[in-house]
Write a protein that holds these residues in place. Structure first.
Motif, mmCIF file in Angstrom:
data_model
loop_
_atom_site.group_PDB
_atom_site.id
_atom_site.type_symbol
_atom_site.label_atom_id
_atom_site.label_comp_id
_atom_site.label_asym_id
_atom_site.label_seq_id
_atom_site.Cartn_x
_atom_site.Cartn_y
_atom_site.Cartn_z
ATOM 1 N N THR A 1 83.601 -7.035 -59.477
ATOM 2 C CA THR A 1 82.727 -6.614 -58.393
ATOM 3 C C THR A 1 81.328 -7.113 -58.715
ATOM 4 O O THR A 1 80.840 -6.916 -59.827
ATOM 5 C CB THR A 1 82.704 -5.075 -58.264
ATOM 6 O OG1 THR A 1 84.037 -4.617 -58.031
ATOM 7 C CG2 THR A 1 81.816 -4.631 -57.126
ATOM 8 N N HIS A 2 80.720 -7.772 -57.742
ATOM 9 C CA HIS A 2 79.319 -8.169 -57.886
ATOM 10 C C HIS A 2 78.491 -7.009 -57.340
ATOM 11 O O HIS A 2 78.408 -6.818 -56.135
ATOM 12 C CB HIS A 2 79.043 -9.465 -57.132
ATOM 13 C CG HIS A 2 79.707 -10.652 -57.759
ATOM 14 N ND1 HIS A 2 79.491 -11.927 -57.335
ATOM 15 C CD2 HIS A 2 80.568 -10.765 -58.805
ATOM 16 C CE1 HIS A 2 80.188 -12.773 -58.073
ATOM 17 N NE2 HIS A 2 80.856 -12.082 -58.967
ATOM 18 N N TYR A 3 77.930 -6.241 -58.239
ATOM 19 C CA TYR A 3 77.229 -5.016 -57.862
ATOM 20 C C TYR A 3 75.799 -5.024 -58.388
ATOM 21 O O TYR A 3 75.458 -5.750 -59.325
ATOM 22 C CB TYR A 3 77.951 -3.784 -58.427
ATOM 23 C CG TYR A 3 77.892 -3.736 -59.937
ATOM 24 C CD1 TYR A 3 76.835 -3.108 -60.581
ATOM 25 C CD2 TYR A 3 78.859 -4.357 -60.716
ATOM 26 C CE1 TYR A 3 76.756 -3.100 -61.962
ATOM 27 C CE2 TYR A 3 78.778 -4.356 -62.087
ATOM 28 C CZ TYR A 3 77.727 -3.721 -62.710
ATOM 29 O OH TYR A 3 77.641 -3.731 -64.074
ATOM 30 N N ARG A 4 74.996 -4.210 -57.775
ATOM 31 C CA ARG A 4 73.652 -3.886 -58.279
ATOM 32 C C ARG A 4 73.412 -2.434 -57.896
ATOM 33 O O ARG A 4 73.573 -2.059 -56.736
ATOM 34 C CB ARG A 4 72.588 -4.787 -57.669
ATOM 35 C CG ARG A 4 71.184 -4.504 -58.219
ATOM 36 C CD ARG A 4 70.122 -5.463 -57.688
ATOM 37 N NE ARG A 4 70.401 -6.825 -58.082
ATOM 38 C CZ ARG A 4 70.611 -7.846 -57.227
ATOM 39 N NH1 ARG A 4 70.567 -7.639 -55.923
ATOM 40 N NH2 ARG A 4 70.847 -9.050 -57.666
ATOM 41 N N SER A 5 73.034 -1.626 -58.871
ATOM 42 C CA SER A 5 72.816 -0.207 -58.596
ATOM 43 C C SER A 5 71.686 0.337 -59.459
ATOM 44 O O SER A 5 71.293 -0.269 -60.446
ATOM 45 C CB SER A 5 74.098 0.598 -58.845
ATOM 46 O OG SER A 5 74.475 0.503 -60.210
ATOM 47 N N ASP B 1 72.915 -1.040 -54.284
ATOM 48 C CA ASP B 1 72.253 -2.100 -53.526
ATOM 49 C C ASP B 1 73.245 -3.184 -53.112
ATOM 50 O O ASP B 1 73.161 -3.707 -52.011
ATOM 51 C CB ASP B 1 71.131 -2.709 -54.372
ATOM 52 C CG ASP B 1 70.385 -3.810 -53.649
ATOM 53 O OD1 ASP B 1 69.956 -3.585 -52.503
ATOM 54 O OD2 ASP B 1 70.222 -4.898 -54.239
ATOM 55 N N LYS B 2 74.146 -3.540 -53.987
ATOM 56 C CA LYS B 2 75.174 -4.547 -53.691
ATOM 57 C C LYS B 2 76.503 -4.023 -54.174
ATOM 58 O O LYS B 2 76.588 -3.359 -55.201
ATOM 59 C CB LYS B 2 74.874 -5.865 -54.403
ATOM 60 C CG LYS B 2 73.685 -6.611 -53.871
ATOM 61 C CD LYS B 2 73.638 -8.027 -54.433
ATOM 62 C CE LYS B 2 72.405 -8.767 -54.012
ATOM 63 N NZ LYS B 2 72.259 -9.000 -52.620
ATOM 64 N N ASP B 3 77.560 -4.392 -53.430
ATOM 65 C CA ASP B 3 78.909 -3.962 -53.786
ATOM 66 C C ASP B 3 79.889 -4.931 -53.131
ATOM 67 O O ASP B 3 80.372 -4.678 -52.041
ATOM 68 C CB ASP B 3 79.131 -2.531 -53.296
ATOM 69 C CG ASP B 3 80.519 -2.008 -53.635
ATOM 70 O OD1 ASP B 3 81.144 -2.525 -54.584
ATOM 71 O OD2 ASP B 3 80.979 -1.086 -52.944
ATOM 72 N N LYS B 4 80.127 -6.042 -53.783
ATOM 73 C CA LYS B 4 81.011 -7.069 -53.229
ATOM 74 C C LYS B 4 82.173 -7.290 -54.191
ATOM 75 O O LYS B 4 81.991 -7.799 -55.301
ATOM 76 C CB LYS B 4 80.250 -8.376 -53.014
ATOM 77 C CG LYS B 4 81.122 -9.466 -52.450
ATOM 78 C CD LYS B 4 80.357 -10.766 -52.305
ATOM 79 C CE LYS B 4 81.313 -11.857 -51.837
ATOM 80 N NZ LYS B 4 80.722 -13.168 -51.975
ATOM 81 N N GLU C 1 73.076 -4.701 -62.924
ATOM 82 C CA GLU C 1 73.790 -5.578 -62.004
ATOM 83 C C GLU C 1 74.918 -6.278 -62.739
ATOM 84 O O GLU C 1 74.908 -6.379 -63.972
ATOM 85 C CB GLU C 1 72.837 -6.588 -61.377
ATOM 86 C CG GLU C 1 72.160 -7.521 -62.342
ATOM 87 C CD GLU C 1 71.039 -8.325 -61.692
ATOM 88 O OE1 GLU C 1 70.804 -8.200 -60.486
ATOM 89 O OE2 GLU C 1 70.398 -9.089 -62.429
ATOM 90 N N LEU D 1 75.486 -11.704 -61.213
ATOM 91 C CA LEU D 1 74.174 -11.600 -60.567
ATOM 92 C C LEU D 1 73.049 -11.763 -61.588
ATOM 93 O O LEU D 1 72.016 -12.363 -61.294
ATOM 94 C CB LEU D 1 74.038 -10.266 -59.832
ATOM 95 C CG LEU D 1 75.010 -10.052 -58.670
ATOM 96 C CD1 LEU D 1 74.810 -8.665 -58.072
ATOM 97 C CD2 LEU D 1 74.867 -11.117 -57.619
#
Length: 170
Positions: A92-96, A81-84, A157, A161
């Motif tokens: 990495t600011h991620y959400r998966s 969902d997010k990959d910054k 996440e 986040l």
């Protein structure tokens, strides 16, 4: 009976199931992982549609994906969902979301048609029902639909986040 799926280790980074479902509804692409030739993992990026605890994929009638699904029903599916990348934080600011379940090749024609229609509406929402039905009718004879029944789903996440979520709730 022992749970066959691992619990998430970093529970503070857990994404609630309701949000996981919302992510599945809006995401365009995910990666389906199956047991492929020679028992090597086979992962393939796919468009999909989520509906009521199931994920549907379209496919040609033959190929590596269909062969793998026919050979072994166990599957995993991942959506990012997010990959910054944040270089200054070395993070990495991620959400998966990771899903485990059982996949099958759909044989029931009405269910198969319903699944492809849901997929068509997701990816071409402004198309007319008349054109959508024409395209579906034209492809049904050479279309394979796969159905993944979700058995276990976790969303995770980045800590940054998760902290933002916690602050927003307060």
């Amino acid at each position: 009976m022992e749970n066959k799926f691992r619990s998430m280790r970093r529970t503070k980074q857990y994404v609630p199931e309701t949000e996981c479902i919302e992510i599945l509804k809006k995401a365009d692409t995910g990666v389906l992982a199956l047991i492929g030739d020679g028992d090597y993992p086979y992962a393939v990026p796919l468009n999909f549609v989520y509906d009521s605890g199931k994920i549907y994929f379209h496919s040609a009638m033959a190929g590596h994906k269909v062969d793998a699904a026919a050979k072994n029903e166990k599957a995993s599916f991942c959506v990012i969902d997010k990959d910054k990348v944040v270089p200054e934080e070395y993070a990495t600011h991620y959400r998966s979301i990771i899903i485990f379940g059982k996949i099958k090749i759909m044989e029931d024609e009405p269910a198969k048609r319903d699944a492809i229609e849901k997929l068509a509406i997701k990816y071409a929402p402004k198309d007319s029902a008349e054109n959508r039905n024409y395209e579906i009718d034209d492809s049904m004879d050479h279309l394979c639909m796969l159905e993944l029944s979700i058995e276990h789903m976790t969303g995770k996440e980045a800590m940054a986040l998760a902290q933002e979520r916690e602050t927003a709730v307060k």
